[in-house]
Write an enzyme that holds these catalytic residues in place. Structure first.
Site, PDB file in Angstrom:
ATOM      1  N   ASP A 152       0.870  -1.195   0.000  1.00  0.00           N
ATOM      2  CA  ASP A 152       0.000   0.000   0.000  1.00  0.00           C
ATOM      3  C   ASP A 152       0.897   1.233   0.000  1.00  0.00           C
ATOM      4  OD1 ASP A 152      -2.194   2.033   0.908  1.00  0.00           O
ATOM      5  OD2 ASP A 152      -3.290   0.166   0.604  1.00  0.00           O
ATOM      6  N   ASP A 188       4.285   1.977  -4.345  1.00  0.00           N
ATOM      7  CA  ASP A 188       3.304   2.569  -5.241  1.00  0.00           C
ATOM      8  C   ASP A 188       3.034   1.557  -6.339  1.00  0.00           C
ATOM      9  OD1 ASP A 188       1.969   3.972  -7.229  1.00  0.00           O
ATOM     10  OD2 ASP A 188       2.887   5.879  -6.626  1.00  0.00           O
ATOM     11  N   MET A 189       1.789   1.057  -6.381  1.00  0.00           N
ATOM     12  CA  MET A 189       1.475  -0.011  -7.337  1.00  0.00           C
ATOM     13  C   MET A 189       1.635   0.442  -8.787  1.00  0.00           C
ATOM     14  SD  MET A 189      -2.614  -0.150  -6.917  1.00  0.00           S
ATOM     15  CE  MET A 189      -3.565   1.372  -6.853  1.00  0.00           C
ATOM     16  N   LYS A 211      -8.633  -5.927  -4.079  1.00  0.00           N
ATOM     17  CA  LYS A 211      -9.999  -5.822  -3.578  1.00  0.00           C
ATOM     18  C   LYS A 211     -10.392  -4.360  -3.446  1.00  0.00           C
ATOM     19  CE  LYS A 211     -12.946  -6.096   0.275  1.00  0.00           C
ATOM     20  NZ  LYS A 211     -12.679  -4.796   0.867  1.00  0.00           N
ATOM     21  N   HIS A 228     -11.827  -0.089  -8.895  1.00  0.00           N
ATOM     22  CA  HIS A 228     -12.988   0.815  -9.035  1.00  0.00           C
ATOM     23  C   HIS A 228     -12.644   2.261  -8.638  1.00  0.00           C
ATOM     24  CE1 HIS A 228     -14.932   0.428  -4.731  1.00  0.00           C
ATOM     25  NE2 HIS A 228     -13.658   0.734  -4.673  1.00  0.00           N
TER      26      HIS A 228
HETATM   27  C1  LIG Z   1     -10.573   1.447  -1.311  1.00  0.00           C
HETATM   28  S1  LIG Z   1      -9.058   1.130  -0.473  1.00  0.00           S
HETATM   29  C2  LIG Z   1      -9.031  -0.639  -0.539  1.00  0.00           C
HETATM   30  C3  LIG Z   1      -8.167  -1.235   0.509  1.00  0.00           C
HETATM   31  C4  LIG Z   1      -8.229  -2.774   0.565  1.00  0.00           C
HETATM   32  N1  LIG Z   1      -7.904  -3.381  -0.697  1.00  0.00           N
HETATM   33  C5  LIG Z   1      -9.586  -3.221   1.048  1.00  0.00           C
HETATM   34  O1  LIG Z   1     -10.455  -3.554   0.234  1.00  0.00           O
HETATM   35  O2  LIG Z   1      -9.793  -3.181   2.258  1.00  0.00           O
HETATM   36  C6  LIG Z   1      -7.852   1.560  -1.671  1.00  0.00           C
HETATM   37  C7  LIG Z   1      -6.423   1.494  -1.149  1.00  0.00           C
HETATM   38  O3  LIG Z   1      -5.554   1.878  -2.218  1.00  0.00           O
HETATM   39  C8  LIG Z   1      -4.412   2.476  -1.633  1.00  0.00           C
HETATM   40  N2  LIG Z   1      -3.677   3.177  -2.702  1.00  0.00           N
HETATM   41  C9  LIG Z   1      -4.055   4.294  -3.355  1.00  0.00           C
HETATM   42  N3  LIG Z   1      -3.131   4.610  -4.288  1.00  0.00           N
HETATM   43  C10 LIG Z   1      -2.142   3.662  -4.221  1.00  0.00           C
HETATM   44  C11 LIG Z   1      -0.926   3.449  -4.928  1.00  0.00           C
HETATM   45  N4  LIG Z   1      -0.559   4.269  -5.897  1.00  0.00           N
HETATM   46  N5  LIG Z   1      -0.176   2.367  -4.613  1.00  0.00           N
HETATM   47  C12 LIG Z   1      -0.554   1.510  -3.618  1.00  0.00           C
HETATM   48  N6  LIG Z   1      -1.708   1.676  -2.913  1.00  0.00           N
HETATM   49  C13 LIG Z   1      -2.499   2.734  -3.217  1.00  0.00           C
HETATM   50  C14 LIG Z   1      -5.002   3.361  -0.546  1.00  0.00           C
HETATM   51  O4  LIG Z   1      -4.045   3.742   0.413  1.00  0.00           O
HETATM   52  C15 LIG Z   1      -6.105   2.430   0.000  1.00  0.00           C
HETATM   53  O5  LIG Z   1      -5.617   1.679   1.086  1.00  0.00           O
END
Ligand SMILES: C[S@@+](CC[C@H](N)C(=O)[O-])C[C@H]1O[C@@H](n2cnc3c(N)ncnc32)[C@H](O)[C@@H]1O
Length: 323
Positions: free
Chosen positions: A205, A213-214, A227, A231
């Site tokens: 994350d 950073d993905m 998950k 979206h």
């Molecule tokens: C809607 S949350 C979903 C979290 C988890 N997958 C769940 O369903 O409980 C989206 C996640 O994406 C992470 N995120 C946003 N941009 C990101 C990036 N560039 N690289 C990695 N993580 C990222 C946020 O910090 C957040 O924890």
């Protein structure tokens, strides 16, 4: 009037969630009179008639039930309000933090300026217009907001992963390592590790967790789990993320796979399910640059990212619509 006042029903639910009505009924032995509730919630003495009105709306919408027992009416939990009990009546699961997030200014304020946002024509989300920063920056800037958001997602993950593992657990067969991409505090990964202890799980994350950073790099694994991630992103960003995913897994023949848990709009012919998917879509598209997608839209993204096959396993909907 019914449509104009729909938000009041939702506000009544938010009120019950904040007050802890479900917990109060649960603690009272799964049934409580109006006076029991009024006392347990420490409300002002003058507010008893208002509590009755709030409960009447929530009983009419199926959140609680009301039954005549002995001389008095009692409120009871329904399958819906069982999910609001913090101690977790639903197999130890609660969705209360997720409901509180949906009713918080973080999520509600952008929706109050929907018309202005549609007119604005700028490249910013309704969330950015309302809060002056994107969702992830806002959570980073104010750690208490980040915690609030992460608690909500963790509650959602604990609930959904149970359903997903029960409904489509075979997807985890033969996997020995898994990265939960953008996995928040790792609740989904924890659920996978508990159900399949032989799978080595890693959570990726933004820097507040296992830094990564993905968009730049995803660690290698047999399987990647996304998950409620895609979206949040535009078509172009979804393709970019999935291309990174493809780089990080072995070939399909060698068992590599990407597991996506997200909504497929139109996957249910049940009116309530479909209506909820549309409301979730509108919410997500105000909070992020993303959207909820139908099968055609998903398929286009998969193809563009270089994937040739996919399989959809409906786990939260009762019926699939005829193709
Ligand atoms: C809607 S949350 C979903 C979290 C988890 N997958 C769940 O369903 O409980 C989206 C996640 O994406 C992470 N995120 C946003 N941009 C990101 C990036 N560039 N690289 C990695 N993580 C990222 C946020 O910090 C957040 O924890």
């Amino acid at each position: 009037m019914h449509h104009s006042l729909g938000h009041v029903r939702s506000m009544a639910l938010g009120c019950a969630a904040k007050l802890g009505v479900a917990d109060a009924i649960h603690r009272a032995g799964s049934r409580a009179t109006l006076h029991d509730l009024h006392a347990a919630l420490s409300l002002h003495p003058s507010k008893l008639p208002f509590l009755r009105r709030v409960m009447r709306v929530l009983v009419a919408s199926g959140v609680f039930s009301q039954v005549e027992e002995g001389e008095q009416d009692h409120y009871r939990l329904t399958p819906v309000s069982s999910l609001l009990v913090t101690s977790g009546e639903c197999g130890g699961r609660t969705l209360l933090p997720f409901v509180l997030l949906q009713h918080s200014p973080l999520c509600v304020t952008p929706a109050t300026s929907m018309a202005e946002w549609l007119k604005a024509g700028k490249e910013e989300t309704a969330f950015e217009m309302a809060h002056g920063a994107g969702l992830w920056s806002a959570c980073r800037r104010a750690p208490e907001l980040g915690d609030f958001f992460n608690d909500a997602m963790a509650a959602d993950s604990a609930f959904i992963m149970d359903v997903a593992i029960r409904g489509a657990g075979q997807v985890f067969d033969k996997i020995t390592s898994l990265v939960d991409v953008a996995g928040g505090t790792g609740a989904a990964a924890r659920a996978v590790a508990a159900a399949f202890p032989h799978i080595k799980c890693t959570v990726l994350d933004l820097p507040h967790f296992v830094a990564g950073d993905m968009m730049d790099f995803i660690p290698r694994a047999d399987a990647l789990l996304l998950k409620f991630v895609l979206h949040d992103w535009s078509y172009e960003d979804c393709v970019k993320i999935l291309k990174q995913c493809k780089e990080a897994i072995p070939s399909r023949d060698a068992g590599g796979k990407v597991i996506i848990i997200d909504v497929v709009v139109g996957s249910s012919s049940q009116a309530m399910c479909y209506g909820t998917q549309l409301l979730f879509d509108l919410t997500i598209s105000m909070l992020t640059p993303g959207m909820e997608r139908d099968e055609k839209e998903w398929c286009k993204i998969f193809k563009e990212a270089g994937f040739t096959e996919y399989k959809i396993s409906p786990v939260l909907v009762k019926q699939s619509s005829p193709k």
